[in-house]
Design a protein around this motif. Structure first.
Motif, short mmCIF file in Angstrom:
data_model
loop_
_atom_site.label_atom_id
_atom_site.label_comp_id
_atom_site.label_asym_id
_atom_site.label_seq_id
_atom_site.Cartn_x
_atom_site.Cartn_y
_atom_site.Cartn_z
N MET A 36 1.05 -1.30 -0.02
CA MET A 36 0.03 -0.02 -0.02
C MET A 36 1.03 1.61 -0.35
SD MET A 36 -2.55 -0.86 2.44
CE MET A 36 -1.69 -1.74 4.18
N GLN A 37 0.45 1.92 -0.56
CA GLN A 37 0.61 3.50 -0.43
C GLN A 37 0.41 3.99 0.22
OE1 GLN A 37 0.24 4.97 -5.01
NE2 GLN A 37 2.73 4.82 -4.47
N LEU A 38 1.16 5.48 1.41
CA LEU A 38 -0.07 6.05 2.22
C LEU A 38 0.34 7.30 2.72
CD1 LEU A 38 0.85 2.86 5.29
CD2 LEU A 38 -0.98 2.96 3.70
N GLU A 39 -0.46 8.32 3.38
CA GLU A 39 0.13 9.31 4.24
C GLU A 39 -0.46 8.92 5.05
OE1 GLU A 39 -0.14 12.34 1.33
OE2 GLU A 39 -1.64 13.39 2.66
N ASP A 40 0.49 10.15 6.02
CA ASP A 40 0.21 9.96 7.36
C ASP A 40 -0.54 11.90 7.37
OD1 ASP A 40 0.49 11.49 10.22
OD2 ASP A 40 2.61 10.70 10.36
N THR A 41 -1.25 11.49 8.24
CA THR A 41 -2.58 12.72 8.15
C THR A 41 -2.17 13.47 8.82
OG1 THR A 41 -3.58 11.74 10.14
CG2 THR A 41 -4.54 10.44 8.35
N LYS A 42 -2.02 13.72 9.17
CA LYS A 42 -0.58 14.80 9.72
C LYS A 42 -0.43 15.77 9.25
CE LYS A 42 -3.22 15.26 13.78
NZ LYS A 42 -5.13 16.65 14.14
#
Length: 339
Positions: free
Chosen positions: A99-105
């Motif tokens: 998966m490609q993920l992005e830190d929400t903060k």
């Protein structure tokens, strides 16, 4: 003694370990799955594979990695990440369903690439799934029915038991019929271990636990899933599954118990007249089978918690929700059971 804390925010996941600083949870997208982190069929009828594509857009909580050899070392426990996309398989390195993920903060971009896709379930929690479980079980009363109808892998494992929150030990000899209230749904990451022989196998269950309270025994917790990362297997697959492999909704328990011998005989005659002898026997045992009608399923499992309907040129499809189980209908016929 284990301690629990709650941060008052608009949406949250409750954690066991007070050392984990939980940040505000982003609003979750609707999540239509009984499972936490499980692959689903994605693609066309003739060209498909099992991936995490259905998680694109979902927000995940990172819960830590209990196994030291995993490659997931850049994520922060207690942080939330949004699934932006998936990556191609890398068979040469033994990686798939990435998966490609992005830190929400922070907006930091990271890739998740474990040894196998199944292991994601042990270190991530889908926020939408957590919220769904919380709405299903919190503040409801349950009856302890034991595990005689359930197959439990490695029953000597602590995580397969009903665990006292004050002593963090398994409580044995809980009386069948005792009444418990689900007072919370929380996340309890397991600690890192390098002793694989002690556990016999990778424990792939989700970190989600249900908290039950009883006036005589106090607060206990148990894992929602079995150690293979799936709901506990019923020895009779078509029976309505027990919650955490050992609890039954009090409303279901009371309905079954209320049927006296005389009333049972009367009901059997009525069901036999309506549906035939074989179906009547199954219904009285709380069993549903593929091919049954909606009326038969209602007699066996009662009214569903919710009904989701899809209408198209092919006809009407319905999904009946029973806690952590689904029944699927095409027209008036049961075509699939998921639990």
């Amino acid at each position: 003694m284990l301690s629990i804390f709650t941060i008052q925010v608009s949406a949250q996941i409750e954690m066991f370990d007070e050392s984990q600083q939980i940040k505000e949870v982003p609003k979750a997208e609707p999540y239509d799955s009984l499972r936490n982190m499980a692959t689903q069929k994605f693609g066309t009828k003739n060209n498909f594979k099992y991936t995490f594509d259905h998680l694109i857009g979902q927000t995940l909580l990172y819960c830590g990695d209990p196994y030291s050899f995993s490659l997931s070392n850049n994520f922060k426990v207690g942080s939330y990440y949004k699934v932006q996309g998936t990556l191609p398989d890398d068979v040469g390195r033994g990686l798939y369903c990435r998966m490609q993920l992005e830190d929400t903060k922070t907006g930091e971009k990271l890739n998740e690439g474990g040894l196998t896709g199944d292991n994601f379930n042990a270190r991530w929690v889908v926020v939408g799934h957590y919220e769904k479980m919380k709405s299903l079980y919190t503040n409801k009363k349950f009856v302890y029915v034991g595990t005689s109808n359930v197959y439990i892998h490695y029953p000597w494992k602590k995580a397969n038991g009903l665990i006292n929150m004050a002593t963090d030990t398994i409580t044995d000899n809980i009386p069948v019929g005792s009444i418990w209230t689900c007072v919370g749904v929380q996340v309890k990451p397991r600690k890192k271990t390098t002793d694989m022989d002690a556990d016999m196998t990778l424990d792939k269950r989700s970190p989600i636990v249900l908290i039950f309270d009883n006036p005589s025994y106090g607060k206990h917790y148990c894992y929602l899933e079995a150690d293979d990362g799936k709901p506990y297997d019923m020895l009779i697959p078509e029976i309505k599954p027990y919650v955490c492999g050992r609890f039954q909704l009090k409303s279901d328990y009371d309905n079954i118990k209320a049927i006296t011998a005389a009333n049972k005989a009367k009901r059997k005659m009525s069901l036999t007249k309506k549906f035939g002898a074989s179906n009547a026997n199954l219904i009285l045992k709380g069993i549903v089978r593929i091919g049954m009608t909606k009326a038969m399923c209602r007699e066996s499992w009662g009214e569903p918690d919710n009904i989701n309907k899809t209408i198209g040129s092919w006809g009407t499809h319905e999904q009946w929700v029973y806690g952590n189980s689904y029944l699927y209908f095409e027209g008036n016929k049961l075509t699939s059971i998921q639990n």
